[in-house]
Design a protein around this motif. Sequence first.
Motif, PDB file in Angstrom:
ATOM      1  N   SER A 584       0.894  -1.309   0.133  1.00 39.38           N
ATOM      2  CA  SER A 584       0.582   0.071  -0.011  1.00 39.38           C
ATOM      3  C   SER A 584       0.913   1.315   0.157  1.00 39.38           C
ATOM      4  O   SER A 584       0.114   2.359  -0.541  1.00 39.38           O
ATOM      5  N   ALA A 588      -0.126  -1.269  -4.775  1.00 41.43           N
ATOM      6  CA  ALA A 588      -1.419  -2.208  -4.153  1.00 41.43           C
ATOM      7  C   ALA A 588      -1.781  -3.147  -4.851  1.00 41.43           C
ATOM      8  O   ALA A 588      -1.607  -3.621  -5.445  1.00 41.43           O
ATOM      9  N   ASP A 627       0.056   0.348   6.736  1.00 44.83           N
ATOM     10  CA  ASP A 627       0.156  -0.915   5.592  1.00 44.83           C
ATOM     11  C   ASP A 627      -0.383  -1.557   6.851  1.00 44.83           C
ATOM     12  O   ASP A 627      -1.283  -2.955   5.780  1.00 44.83           O
TER      13      ASP A 627
END
Length: 912
Positions: A584, A588, A627
């Motif tokens: 991310s 992603a 993340d």
Amino acid sequence: MNQKSTPNWYFTGSNGEFSLKHPDRSSFLYFPLVNEGGMMSSISPQLHGQVTTGHNTFLTPPISVEDLHNSRGSRNFWVYVEGKGAWSAAGNSARQHAQAYADSADESLLEAGLLWHRVTRENKELGIKAVVTSFVPIGTDKVELMKVVLTNTGTEEIKITPTAAIPMYARSADDLRDHRHVTSLLNRIYTSAHGVEVQPALSFDERGHRVNHTSYGVFGAEEEGGQPAGFFPVQEDFIGEGGSLDWPEAVVLNAEPQIGHGGGIHKEGYEALGGLRFASASLLPGQSRSYVVVLAIESDRIDISRLMSKYGSSGAFDAHLEENKLYWADKVNTVEFHTGDDAADQWMKWVTLQPVLRRLYGNSFLPYHDYGRGGRGWRDLWQDCLALLIMEPGDVRSLLLNNYAGVRIDGSNATIIGQQPGEFIADRNNIPRVWMDHGAWPLMTTMLYLNQSGDLDFLLQEQTYFRDSFMSRCRERDSSWEAAAGSSLRTAAGNIYKGTILEHILLQNLVPFFNVGEHNNILLEGADWNDGLDMAAQRGESVTFTAFYASNLYELSLLLRTLKERTGQKTLELAEEMVLLLDSLGDAVDYSSVSAKLERLSRFYAAAPNVVSGVRANLDLEQVADDLARKAEWIFNHLRDNEWVESEHGDGWFNGYYNNDGERVEGETAEGVRMTLTGQVFPLLGHAAGPEQIPHIITAVERNLFDEKIGYRLNSNFGGIQQNLGRAFGFAFGHKENGAMFSHMTVMYGNALYKRGYVQEGRKVLDSLYNLSANFELSRMYPGIPEYINEQGRGMYTYLTGSASWLLLTMVTEVFGVKGQLGDLLLEPKLVKEQFDQEGKASIKTLFADRQLEVVYTSTGSAGYGEYQIHSVTLNGAEVTLQRVSEGVMIPRDVLSALPEGQVHLLQIALA
């Protein structure tokens, strides 16, 4: 018939000393005798057991638990009573075995304490009593000591001729079946003034045919150092033609010893015996005579003079025994509990000792633990540290740091652990194997260390990575790797690569996130915590440990934010290849897509194929934390939406596994309910189980897994073998990993319930384990916690179990609520009414901030959990200003660090 009702052991002192009448009426009993120097023994009420310093150096024959009652060999000590015949002070003679159920059977009593063992045996017909005390002295000498005191209990004078007879195997466990006779031809047997020594010429084992240097000895002395009168160094000569170790010709016929006083004669090529004949003696009524026997293993010829000078007298034996008692009491009493149940408090002393025994024995060298070659596994390294953080915290930082050197760049780890801290070895059997849970445990132990110490700098310390021929989680081979290059990961330039401890932890938890099966749970691979689930490597999934890894990712996100808050650090330096896993931050991945996850994992493997560039990426710490939190939340939602099993009874639980056919394992089926305790524990321990799900899980566990006779089963009856899941289901139901009460998971279940605020339910779980273990009539085990309890209620695989660490941790941090929070002391008791004594007090003595604390809770009103809160705290009599946190209070570390060292400091907490 003299088979009376089974007596229970009972505590007789304040340091866990206990006593048991007629111990030889129970099978499978054994007791550990060990020291820090590497001597590892076990002993039964009839003095069976083994004496060893490792897999290749057994003084006595290696045994399994069945040998305790089937083998005729033991540490036997014979007494020939003139006019009456032969009698064994160990109770190990053919005559005594034949009389075991008769009224004429010996009276016997076992007494034991912290690593000392005593059996008193009396034969009224012969008018003789023997008291045999055994222990391994502290220090580095690899010796076991035995003292035999013989007493005339009759009304007339008797003449006795004593003989010690200890079989000397003197070689590797590999030779027990493989070339047993051939390896006896290697024996070089020497006799000296005090006994028999064996130094085989060669060793035949997996290491090859090597010149042997190790020596084994059995030596003895009368009273205050008198030498034996003669020796029987060859086993076949001692037992005689047609004889046996439990009815040997040399004793039964009171034959003259083969070698007379002073020894000096050696033999070659026979099975050896520590056969020591002592001089005949007359005993008046009430008179006693003592004998000391020393069993020794040395790396070269034994310095017998030094050994006997140090240990070879009754006075020396007694002095070393007292030293031994003080040493082990001091170690165990680092943590002490006082509740309203003194027997339970004493029992906990043995539980507290068990993690130390695990450290010293590893997973081998006791009768039930008749497998492996010593040492511990990866999981053990981390879970044993849980107890060490409470009992022996001084060395834990370096142990943890060393342990991280076993992590591979693919998130897996070495599976063969060397003898030295931080020593990891390439698999000598060349077997590719990954246990998918291995990466989950290190963070849990490290978080306990960080909370106990506040040492956030540990996360930024650097450590190497392990490398061998396996890569991509053992799916591929690195043909370029050679053992000569060493087992450290290198950069493309050939330099040894080091990364921070935090980097190691992130790798261990990020790689599994992408390593999923068709249902988007983490692949089971070789197995998870339950080694018996080992037949679903292709399509099997562990929902259980998917929950654990998710909680780890969540905890890591919080830890990173704390690191930023406490230190001001805003960035992280990580191996550039890891950016692929922190998706991310850039490119992603769709987490709901199994193929997308696996594609990303393949890219990572290709970027770090058992080698790294050595270049580090400088990443925003807050973004990395985001993340990790994103990944954790995705898993939590996935599990709650897809792995929750509804029951027709209105409750529910989490499915724990998928098998190798890709089928969900748990639920209500036509064949019956399938449920695992493990599948519930890890969602409860972490954050996967939502608050509304917890009562349903508890109800389902009570209905499907709780059995009054054996406690909380590891699983319900799946009905037959499961070749698509694991070997565990080949075991009979109610045994070991198939439906027994497996202590480890039971304790973790109790711990999880305490953590989630279900204290009464957690208390019930821990109580069931204690009551089952302490009920000798069923468990037939000494005080302590077993690995598991079988279908009959018998405690199995005693002493060496990681569940002891978990129970100790649960009692200290959850029940008594003495825990750390990044170095500060948090007091958050979860005691129930029954745990306070008659004065309304419950206390614990433990270490925190390198200070010995006695924490005393006093209930001034209702003692029921949930009905009290901390009203006031005093430290050594001085009022402490309360800093309330959640359900407890915080005491800053600097307050404790300012206290003088070397004394016990009193924390008194009033609950109201």
